[in-house]
Design a protein around this motif. Structure first.
Motif, PDB file in Angstrom:
ATOM      1  N   ASP A  79       6.159   7.866  -6.957  1.00 30.07           N
ATOM      2  CA  ASP A  79       6.646   8.423  -8.215  1.00 30.07           C
ATOM      3  C   ASP A  79       7.959   7.774  -8.639  1.00 30.07           C
ATOM      4  N   LYS A  80       8.730   7.267  -7.651  1.00 33.87           N
ATOM      5  CA  LYS A  80      10.028   6.690  -7.995  1.00 33.87           C
ATOM      6  C   LYS A  80      10.161   5.198  -7.703  1.00 33.87           C
ATOM      7  N   VAL A  81       9.367   4.657  -6.799  1.00 33.09           N
ATOM      8  CA  VAL A  81       9.437   3.230  -6.480  1.00 33.09           C
ATOM      9  C   VAL A  81       8.042   2.613  -6.495  1.00 33.09           C
ATOM     10  N   LYS A  82       8.001   1.321  -6.717  1.00 34.48           N
ATOM     11  CA  LYS A  82       6.743   0.583  -6.633  1.00 34.48           C
ATOM     12  C   LYS A  82       6.545   0.155  -5.187  1.00 34.48           C
ATOM     13  N   LEU A  83       5.326   0.225  -4.723  1.00 32.87           N
ATOM     14  CA  LEU A  83       5.018  -0.142  -3.347  1.00 32.87           C
ATOM     15  C   LEU A  83       4.124  -1.369  -3.297  1.00 32.87           C
ATOM     16  N   TYR A  84       4.492  -2.290  -2.411  1.00 29.13           N
ATOM     17  CA  TYR A  84       3.746  -3.529  -2.218  1.00 29.13           C
ATOM     18  C   TYR A  84       3.491  -3.720  -0.727  1.00 29.13           C
ATOM     19  N   VAL A  85       2.452  -4.461  -0.416  1.00 26.78           N
ATOM     20  CA  VAL A  85       2.150  -4.811   0.969  1.00 26.78           C
ATOM     21  C   VAL A  85       1.818  -6.297   1.003  1.00 26.78           C
ATOM     22  N   LEU A  86       2.278  -6.987   2.035  1.00 26.81           N
ATOM     23  CA  LEU A  86       2.026  -8.414   2.166  1.00 26.81           C
ATOM     24  C   LEU A  86       0.623  -8.632   2.723  1.00 26.81           C
ATOM     25  N   ARG A 123       3.544  11.098   2.486  1.00 31.61           N
ATOM     26  CA  ARG A 123       4.955  10.801   2.190  1.00 31.61           C
ATOM     27  C   ARG A 123       5.072   9.512   1.367  1.00 31.61           C
ATOM     28  N   VAL A 124       4.292   8.515   1.730  1.00 28.14           N
ATOM     29  CA  VAL A 124       4.312   7.244   1.010  1.00 28.14           C
ATOM     30  C   VAL A 124       3.789   7.443  -0.414  1.00 28.14           C
ATOM     31  N   ALA A 125       2.708   8.176  -0.561  1.00 29.15           N
ATOM     32  CA  ALA A 125       2.143   8.436  -1.888  1.00 29.15           C
ATOM     33  C   ALA A 125       3.150   9.163  -2.777  1.00 29.15           C
ATOM     34  N   ALA A 126       3.876  10.113  -2.223  1.00 28.46           N
ATOM     35  CA  ALA A 126       4.877  10.848  -2.992  1.00 28.46           C
ATOM     36  C   ALA A 126       6.007   9.931  -3.461  1.00 28.46           C
ATOM     37  N   ALA A 127       6.336   8.931  -2.667  1.00 22.55           N
ATOM     38  CA  ALA A 127       7.419   8.010  -3.019  1.00 22.55           C
ATOM     39  C   ALA A 127       7.045   7.111  -4.189  1.00 22.55           C
ATOM     40  N   SER A 155      -8.559  -4.829   5.735  1.00 21.80           N
ATOM     41  CA  SER A 155      -8.923  -5.361   4.419  1.00 21.80           C
ATOM     42  C   SER A 155      -8.149  -4.583   3.354  1.00 21.80           C
ATOM     43  N   ASP A 156      -8.159  -5.111   2.149  1.00 27.51           N
ATOM     44  CA  ASP A 156      -7.463  -4.456   1.040  1.00 27.51           C
ATOM     45  C   ASP A 156      -8.018  -3.058   0.766  1.00 27.51           C
ATOM     46  N   GLU A 157      -9.279  -2.810   1.122  1.00 28.02           N
ATOM     47  CA  GLU A 157      -9.898  -1.505   0.878  1.00 28.02           C
ATOM     48  C   GLU A 157      -9.262  -0.392   1.711  1.00 28.02           C
ATOM     49  N   ARG A 158      -8.544  -0.740   2.773  1.00 27.57           N
ATOM     50  CA  ARG A 158      -7.923   0.262   3.642  1.00 27.57           C
ATOM     51  C   ARG A 158      -6.584   0.782   3.117  1.00 27.57           C
ATOM     52  N   ILE A 159      -6.029   0.119   2.105  1.00 22.06           N
ATOM     53  CA  ILE A 159      -4.716   0.565   1.631  1.00 22.06           C
ATOM     54  C   ILE A 159      -4.850   1.680   0.596  1.00 22.06           C
ATOM     55  N   MET A 160      -3.783   2.433   0.443  1.00 20.39           N
ATOM     56  CA  MET A 160      -3.757   3.560  -0.498  1.00 20.39           C
ATOM     57  C   MET A 160      -3.790   3.058  -1.936  1.00 20.39           C
ATOM     58  N   ALA A 161      -4.342   3.892  -2.795  1.00 22.38           N
ATOM     59  CA  ALA A 161      -4.320   3.602  -4.226  1.00 22.38           C
ATOM     60  C   ALA A 161      -2.866   3.543  -4.687  1.00 22.38           C
ATOM     61  N   GLY A 162      -2.556   2.596  -5.529  1.00 24.12           N
ATOM     62  CA  GLY A 162      -1.203   2.464  -6.059  1.00 24.12           C
ATOM     63  C   GLY A 162      -0.356   1.450  -5.325  1.00 24.12           C
ATOM     64  N   VAL A 163      -0.797   0.994  -4.160  1.00 30.04           N
ATOM     65  CA  VAL A 163      -0.072  -0.028  -3.408  1.00 30.04           C
ATOM     66  C   VAL A 163      -0.650  -1.381  -3.800  1.00 30.04           C
ATOM     67  N   LEU A 205      12.420   5.134   2.215  1.00 28.04           N
ATOM     68  CA  LEU A 205      11.904   5.950   1.110  1.00 28.04           C
ATOM     69  C   LEU A 205      12.898   7.043   0.713  1.00 28.04           C
ATOM     70  N   LYS A 206      13.648   7.512   1.653  1.00 31.16           N
ATOM     71  CA  LYS A 206      14.642   8.551   1.381  1.00 31.16           C
ATOM     72  C   LYS A 206      15.787   8.008   0.510  1.00 31.16           C
ATOM     73  N   PHE A 207      16.198   6.770   0.760  1.00 33.17           N
ATOM     74  CA  PHE A 207      17.359   6.217   0.076  1.00 33.17           C
ATOM     75  C   PHE A 207      17.040   5.275  -1.078  1.00 33.17           C
ATOM     76  N   ALA A 208      15.795   4.887  -1.247  1.00 34.56           N
ATOM     77  CA  ALA A 208      15.431   3.974  -2.342  1.00 34.56           C
ATOM     78  C   ALA A 208      15.642   4.660  -3.690  1.00 34.56           C
ATOM     79  N   SER A 209      16.253   3.944  -4.589  1.00 35.28           N
ATOM     80  CA  SER A 209      16.546   4.483  -5.924  1.00 35.28           C
ATOM     81  C   SER A 209      15.353   4.307  -6.851  1.00 35.28           C
ATOM     82  N   PRO A 210      15.213   5.209  -7.808  1.00 32.12           N
ATOM     83  CA  PRO A 210      14.141   5.048  -8.796  1.00 32.12           C
ATOM     84  C   PRO A 210      14.232   3.683  -9.471  1.00 32.12           C
ATOM     85  N   GLY A 211      13.090   3.074  -9.677  1.00 32.02           N
ATOM     86  CA  GLY A 211      13.047   1.757 -10.286  1.00 32.02           C
ATOM     87  C   GLY A 211      13.040   0.614  -9.291  1.00 32.02           C
TER      88      GLY A 211
END
Length: 102
Positions: free
Chosen positions: A55-62, A49-53, A72-80, A21-27
């Motif tokens: 703003d610059k990167v898209k987050l996905y989970v397998l 920290r993940v939620a703040a990131a 379950s999917d209900e346990r993940i953060m909004a936006g992932v 998250l520190k080194f990932a570039s926007p986009g």
């Protein structure tokens, strides 16, 4: 250049997600796989920290890895966004590079 970052280690055992998250570039995008899926869970020590990131990167989970760990999917953060194996392949094809964080 858009990069897909994959993280397969738990953020509670290693600092791979934090470094990513520190080194990932926007986009770019971050895909949490294997034990990395713990980084997508709500109400954890790393959730802020993940939620703040997001703003610059898209987050996905397998999704299959999430389910294999009993979540379950209900346990993940909004936006992932949850993806399946086909979604993983699509993400890899859509990005210029894939960077694995170990």
């Amino acid at each position: 250049m858009a990069i897909l970052h994959t993280v397969n280690k738990s953020p509670f055992e290693r600092n791979a997600l934090e470094s990513c998250l520190k080194f990932a570039s926007p986009g770019g995008a971050v895909l949490l796989i294997e034990d990395g899926v713990y980084g997508a869970l709500r109400d954890t020590a790393v959730a802020e920290r993940v939620a703040a990131a997001m703003d610059k990167v898209k987050l996905y989970v397998l999704g299959p890895d999430l389910k294999a760990r009993g979540f379950s999917d209900e346990r993940i953060m909004a936006g992932v966004q949850v993806v399946d194996y086909g979604g993983f392949v699509d993400l890899a094809a859509e990005h210029d590079k894939v960077q694995a964080w170990l």
